[in-house]
Write a protein that holds these residues in place. Structure first.
Motif, PDB file in Angstrom:
ATOM      1  N   ASP A  12       0.852  -1.192   0.000  1.00 39.87           N
ATOM      2  CA  ASP A  12       0.000   0.000   0.000  1.00 39.87           C
ATOM      3  C   ASP A  12       0.892   1.247   0.000  1.00 39.87           C
ATOM      4  OD1 ASP A  12      -1.163  -2.323   1.518  1.00 39.87           O
ATOM      5  OD2 ASP A  12      -2.962  -1.113   1.336  1.00 39.87           O
ATOM      6  N   LYS A  16       1.536   2.396  -7.131  1.00 44.33           N
ATOM      7  CA  LYS A  16       1.055   1.597  -8.282  1.00 44.33           C
ATOM      8  C   LYS A  16       0.014   2.340  -9.109  1.00 44.33           C
ATOM      9  CE  LYS A  16      -0.371  -1.727  -5.688  1.00 44.33           C
ATOM     10  NZ  LYS A  16      -1.699  -1.243  -5.835  1.00 44.33           N
ATOM     11  N   GLU A  39      -7.493  -5.338  -9.105  1.00 43.93           N
ATOM     12  CA  GLU A  39      -8.080  -6.326  -8.192  1.00 43.93           C
ATOM     13  C   GLU A  39      -7.916  -5.824  -6.761  1.00 43.93           C
ATOM     14  OE1 GLU A  39      -6.540 -10.252  -8.910  1.00 43.93           O
ATOM     15  OE2 GLU A  39      -7.320 -10.279 -10.950  1.00 43.93           O
ATOM     16  N   PRO A  40      -8.877  -6.058  -5.864  1.00 43.22           N
ATOM     17  CA  PRO A  40     -10.165  -6.635  -6.176  1.00 43.22           C
ATOM     18  C   PRO A  40     -10.864  -5.808  -7.262  1.00 43.22           C
ATOM     19  CG  PRO A  40      -9.984  -6.121  -3.812  1.00 43.22           C
ATOM     20  CD  PRO A  40      -8.767  -5.630  -4.459  1.00 43.22           C
ATOM     21  N   ARG A  50     -14.815  -5.350  -1.575  1.00 48.31           N
ATOM     22  CA  ARG A  50     -14.556  -3.935  -1.300  1.00 48.31           C
ATOM     23  C   ARG A  50     -15.632  -3.298  -0.415  1.00 48.31           C
ATOM     24  NH1 ARG A  50     -10.709  -1.169  -4.298  1.00 48.31           N
ATOM     25  NH2 ARG A  50      -9.766  -2.341  -6.017  1.00 48.31           N
ATOM     26  N   PHE A  66     -10.784 -13.622  -2.932  1.00 46.76           N
ATOM     27  CA  PHE A  66      -9.873 -12.924  -3.846  1.00 46.76           C
ATOM     28  C   PHE A  66      -9.605 -13.772  -5.094  1.00 46.76           C
ATOM     29  CE2 PHE A  66      -8.286 -10.415  -0.037  1.00 46.76           C
ATOM     30  CZ  PHE A  66      -8.586  -9.164  -0.546  1.00 46.76           C
ATOM     31  N   ARG A  70     -10.628 -13.200  -9.027  1.00 51.28           N
ATOM     32  CA  ARG A  70      -9.564 -13.286 -10.049  1.00 51.28           C
ATOM     33  C   ARG A  70      -9.938 -14.217 -11.192  1.00 51.28           C
ATOM     34  NH1 ARG A  70      -5.392 -13.878  -6.561  1.00 51.28           N
ATOM     35  NH2 ARG A  70      -5.675 -11.631  -6.467  1.00 51.28           N
ATOM     36  N   ASP A  90      -3.697  -3.562 -11.841  1.00 51.91           N
ATOM     37  CA  ASP A  90      -3.201  -3.138 -10.534  1.00 51.91           C
ATOM     38  C   ASP A  90      -3.514  -4.264  -9.528  1.00 51.91           C
ATOM     39  OD1 ASP A  90      -2.809  -1.863  -8.094  1.00 51.91           O
ATOM     40  OD2 ASP A  90      -3.669   0.035  -8.747  1.00 51.91           O
ATOM     41  N   SER A  95      -0.565 -10.559  -5.039  1.00 52.44           N
ATOM     42  CA  SER A  95      -1.171  -9.849  -3.899  1.00 52.44           C
ATOM     43  C   SER A  95      -1.755 -10.844  -2.905  1.00 52.44           C
ATOM     44  CB  SER A  95      -2.277  -8.885  -4.367  1.00 52.44           C
ATOM     45  OG  SER A  95      -1.727  -7.700  -4.887  1.00 52.44           O
ATOM     46  N   THR A  96      -2.430 -11.867  -3.426  1.00 49.23           N
ATOM     47  CA  THR A  96      -3.023 -12.854  -2.511  1.00 49.23           C
ATOM     48  C   THR A  96      -1.930 -13.614  -1.760  1.00 49.23           C
ATOM     49  OG1 THR A  96      -4.911 -13.103  -3.983  1.00 49.23           O
ATOM     50  CG2 THR A  96      -4.605 -14.819  -2.342  1.00 49.23           C
ATOM     51  N   TYR A  99      -0.108 -10.878   0.670  1.00 51.51           N
ATOM     52  CA  TYR A  99      -0.929 -10.362   1.778  1.00 51.51           C
ATOM     53  C   TYR A  99      -1.560 -11.481   2.605  1.00 51.51           C
ATOM     54  CZ  TYR A  99      -0.788  -5.441   0.341  1.00 51.51           C
ATOM     55  OH  TYR A  99      -0.376  -4.163   0.049  1.00 51.51           O
ATOM     56  N   GLN A 100      -2.184 -12.456   1.941  1.00 49.02           N
ATOM     57  CA  GLN A 100      -2.897 -13.471   2.720  1.00 49.02           C
ATOM     58  C   GLN A 100      -1.927 -14.374   3.467  1.00 49.02           C
ATOM     59  OE1 GLN A 100      -4.798 -11.996   0.053  1.00 49.02           O
ATOM     60  NE2 GLN A 100      -5.696 -11.243   1.939  1.00 49.02           N
TER      61      GLN A 100
HETATM   62  P1  TYD Z   1      -5.597  -1.575  -3.236  1.00 50.79           P
HETATM   63  O1  TYD Z   1      -4.847  -1.878  -4.471  1.00 50.79           O
HETATM   64  O2  TYD Z   1      -4.901  -0.779  -2.180  1.00 50.79           O
HETATM   65  O3  TYD Z   1      -6.963  -0.918  -3.652  1.00 50.79           O
HETATM   66  P2  TYD Z   1      -7.401   0.594  -3.609  1.00 50.79           P
HETATM   67  O4  TYD Z   1      -6.160   1.420  -3.788  1.00 50.79           O
HETATM   68  O5  TYD Z   1      -8.344   0.676  -4.770  1.00 50.79           O
HETATM   69  O6  TYD Z   1      -8.068   0.738  -2.278  1.00 50.79           O
HETATM   70  O7  TYD Z   1      -6.104  -2.953  -2.623  1.00 50.79           O
HETATM   71  C1  TYD Z   1      -6.897  -2.969  -1.477  1.00 50.79           C
HETATM   72  C2  TYD Z   1      -6.333  -3.903  -0.425  1.00 50.79           C
HETATM   73  O8  TYD Z   1      -6.647  -5.250  -0.767  1.00 50.79           O
HETATM   74  C3  TYD Z   1      -4.819  -3.817  -0.240  1.00 50.79           C
HETATM   75  O9  TYD Z   1      -4.516  -3.532   1.112  1.00 50.79           O
HETATM   76  C4  TYD Z   1      -4.352  -5.207  -0.592  1.00 50.79           C
HETATM   77  C5  TYD Z   1      -5.551  -6.071  -0.408  1.00 50.79           C
HETATM   78  N1  TYD Z   1      -5.548  -7.300  -1.259  1.00 50.79           N
HETATM   79  C6  TYD Z   1      -5.293  -8.520  -0.641  1.00 50.79           C
HETATM   80  O10 TYD Z   1      -5.086  -8.591   0.592  1.00 50.79           O
HETATM   81  N2  TYD Z   1      -5.289  -9.657  -1.411  1.00 50.79           N
HETATM   82  C7  TYD Z   1      -5.525  -9.634  -2.743  1.00 50.79           C
HETATM   83  O11 TYD Z   1      -5.509 -10.690  -3.405  1.00 50.79           O
HETATM   84  C8  TYD Z   1      -5.780  -8.356  -3.374  1.00 50.79           C
HETATM   85  C9  TYD Z   1      -6.053  -8.288  -4.843  1.00 50.79           C
HETATM   86  C10 TYD Z   1      -5.769  -7.214  -2.594  1.00 50.79           C
END
Ligand code: TYD
Length: 198
Positions: A12, A16, A39-40, A50, A66, A70, A90, A95-96, A99-100
């Motif tokens: 974050d 990007k 994504e999401p 979201r 997620f 996808r 983006d 990301s999954t 982050y996960q």
């Molecule tokens: P982000 O790209 O920051 O979206 P926006 O800028 O439009 O708010 O993504 C939102 C959050 O989702 C970010 O903290 C990462 C998280 N995320 C996951 O945890 N796993 C995933 O697979 C994806 C696609 C996003």
């Protein structure tokens, strides 16, 4: 002209969205058909994620959502690419995993599980660009103050996410771009990566 599928990843605040916008406008002005997506997603399951309506679900269920988002998104992306568009996405499967696996915080089997559920439902991007930045810099950049960072324990979490991303970059051949550099330098590097695949 041939289409291409380009993915942007990063913690974050790594910039990007800004880079995606600039790339879209540069390629658009050269007459290329560009589709910017994220994504999401903003439809169906992505919109559900979201909306925050999925509160109270487990981390594993969130990961599955997620990936479900996808799966449908990948079908649309492949259609756009076959129509000759350059698709700028983006976030994608990394990301999954990044982050996960930081959220699940379990043993290595969580990461293996995340990789395996993704593998069935993803396509290989022509390039994945990791905008790499120290999370304390990226959070400062998006205006999160020091005391807020500790309140949400976000910094530790994003440091783990960054580490996960760098490991994926090595394994999957992502191009790592130093996102702490000045915006023009970042943009030039990103464009040179993209020019190699379009
Ligand atoms: P982000 O790209 O920051 O979206 P926006 O800028 O439009 O708010 O993504 C939102 C959050 O989702 C970010 O903290 C990462 C998280 N995320 C996951 O945890 N796993 C995933 O697979 C994806 C696609 C996003």
């Amino acid at each position: 002209m041939e289409g291409a599928f380009i993915v942007f990843e990063g913690v974050d605040g790594s910039g990007k969205s800004t880079v995606c916008r600039k790339v879209a406008s540069a390629l658009g002005s050269e007459g290329r058909k560009v589709i910017s997506t994220a994504e999401p997603t903003h439809e169906g399951i992505g919109a559900f994620i979201r909306s925050g309506s999925a509160g109270g679900i487990s981390q594993a269920t969130e990961a599955l959502l997620f990936v479900a988002d996808r799966n449908d998104h990948t079908e649309r992306i492949m259609d756009w690419v076959s129509e000759g568009a350059i698709v700028l996405c983006d976030r994608y499967f990394a990301s999954t995993v990044a982050y996960q696996s930081a959220k699940l915080d379990g043993d290595g089997t969580d990461r293996d599980w995340l990789l395996s559920i993704n593998s069935r439902f993803t396509s290989r991007p022509d390039a994945t660009i990791l905008l790499d930045i120290d999370p304390s810099d990226s959070l400062r950049r998006v205006g999160v103050r020091g005391e807020e960072v500790s309140k949400f324990e976000k910094l530790d979490f994003l440091e783990q996410v960054r580490f996960n991303y760098l490991r994926l970059a090595e394994e999957y051949g992502f191009t790592v771009v130093d996102a702490s550099a000045d915006p023009d330098t970042v943009f030039d590097k990103v464009m040179s990566v993209i020019r190699k695949v379009i």
